[in-house]
Design a protein around this motif. Structure first.
Motif, PDB file in Angstrom:
ATOM      1  N   MET A  17       0.846  -1.179   0.000  1.00  0.00           N
ATOM      2  CA  MET A  17       0.000   0.000   0.000  1.00  0.00           C
ATOM      3  C   MET A  17       0.883   1.231   0.000  1.00  0.00           C
ATOM      4  O   MET A  17       1.852   1.311   0.740  1.00  0.00           O
ATOM      5  N   LEU A  18       0.533   2.159  -0.840  1.00  0.00           N
ATOM      6  CA  LEU A  18       1.277   3.397  -0.979  1.00  0.00           C
ATOM      7  C   LEU A  18       0.381   4.543  -0.534  1.00  0.00           C
ATOM      8  O   LEU A  18      -0.745   4.683  -1.012  1.00  0.00           O
ATOM      9  N   THR A  19       0.875   5.348   0.382  1.00  0.00           N
ATOM     10  CA  THR A  19       0.123   6.509   0.843  1.00  0.00           C
ATOM     11  C   THR A  19       0.667   7.740   0.153  1.00  0.00           C
ATOM     12  O   THR A  19       1.866   8.019   0.208  1.00  0.00           O
ATOM     13  N   LEU A  20      -0.214   8.453  -0.517  1.00  0.00           N
ATOM     14  CA  LEU A  20       0.178   9.643  -1.262  1.00  0.00           C
ATOM     15  C   LEU A  20      -0.462  10.877  -0.644  1.00  0.00           C
ATOM     16  O   LEU A  20      -1.547  10.791  -0.061  1.00  0.00           O
ATOM     17  N   PRO A  21       0.161  12.034  -0.808  1.00  0.00           N
ATOM     18  CA  PRO A  21      -0.485  13.271  -0.386  1.00  0.00           C
ATOM     19  C   PRO A  21      -1.808  13.443  -1.142  1.00  0.00           C
ATOM     20  O   PRO A  21      -1.909  13.069  -2.325  1.00  0.00           O
ATOM     21  N   ALA A  22      -2.796  13.983  -0.484  1.00  0.00           N
ATOM     22  CA  ALA A  22      -4.135  14.104  -1.070  1.00  0.00           C
ATOM     23  C   ALA A  22      -4.145  14.787  -2.441  1.00  0.00           C
ATOM     24  O   ALA A  22      -4.825  14.299  -3.359  1.00  0.00           O
ATOM     25  N   PRO A  23      -3.409  15.889  -2.634  1.00  0.00           N
ATOM     26  CA  PRO A  23      -3.450  16.529  -3.959  1.00  0.00           C
ATOM     27  C   PRO A  23      -2.904  15.626  -5.071  1.00  0.00           C
ATOM     28  O   PRO A  23      -3.439  15.596  -6.176  1.00  0.00           O
ATOM     29  N   LEU A  24      -1.861  14.876  -4.765  1.00  0.00           N
ATOM     30  CA  LEU A  24      -1.280  13.962  -5.752  1.00  0.00           C
ATOM     31  C   LEU A  24      -2.239  12.818  -6.043  1.00  0.00           C
ATOM     32  O   LEU A  24      -2.445  12.434  -7.201  1.00  0.00           O
TER      33      LEU A  24
END
Length: 71
Positions: A1-8
């Motif tokens: 699982m990869l967590t990305l910043p919301a805008p990205l």
């Protein structure tokens, strides 16, 4: 699982949707394209080393003979 910043993550979701792909497929294709680009960059670096004499090539016939594959 990869967590990305919301805008990205939002941008990726929009691009995947526009391309008609799932997010997973969109990211897989994006990564594959990136890796292909790196192969081209590496090949160019090797070519530049050959041109400048830092590396050299071996004729195919010599390679075959050295490896006992000359028939």
């Amino acid at each position: 699982m990869l967590t990305l910043p919301a805008p990205l993550e939002s941008q990726i979701n929009q691009l995947a949707s526009k391309s008609g792909q799932s997010v997973d497929m969109f990211l897989a294709n994006l990564i594959s394209d990136y890796l292909d680009d790196n192969d081209v960059i590496e090949a160019d670096a090797i070519y530049q080393r050959i041109l400048t004499g830092q590396d050299q090539t071996v004729p195919f016939e010599q390679l075959m003979k050295e490896n006992g594959l000359d028939g």
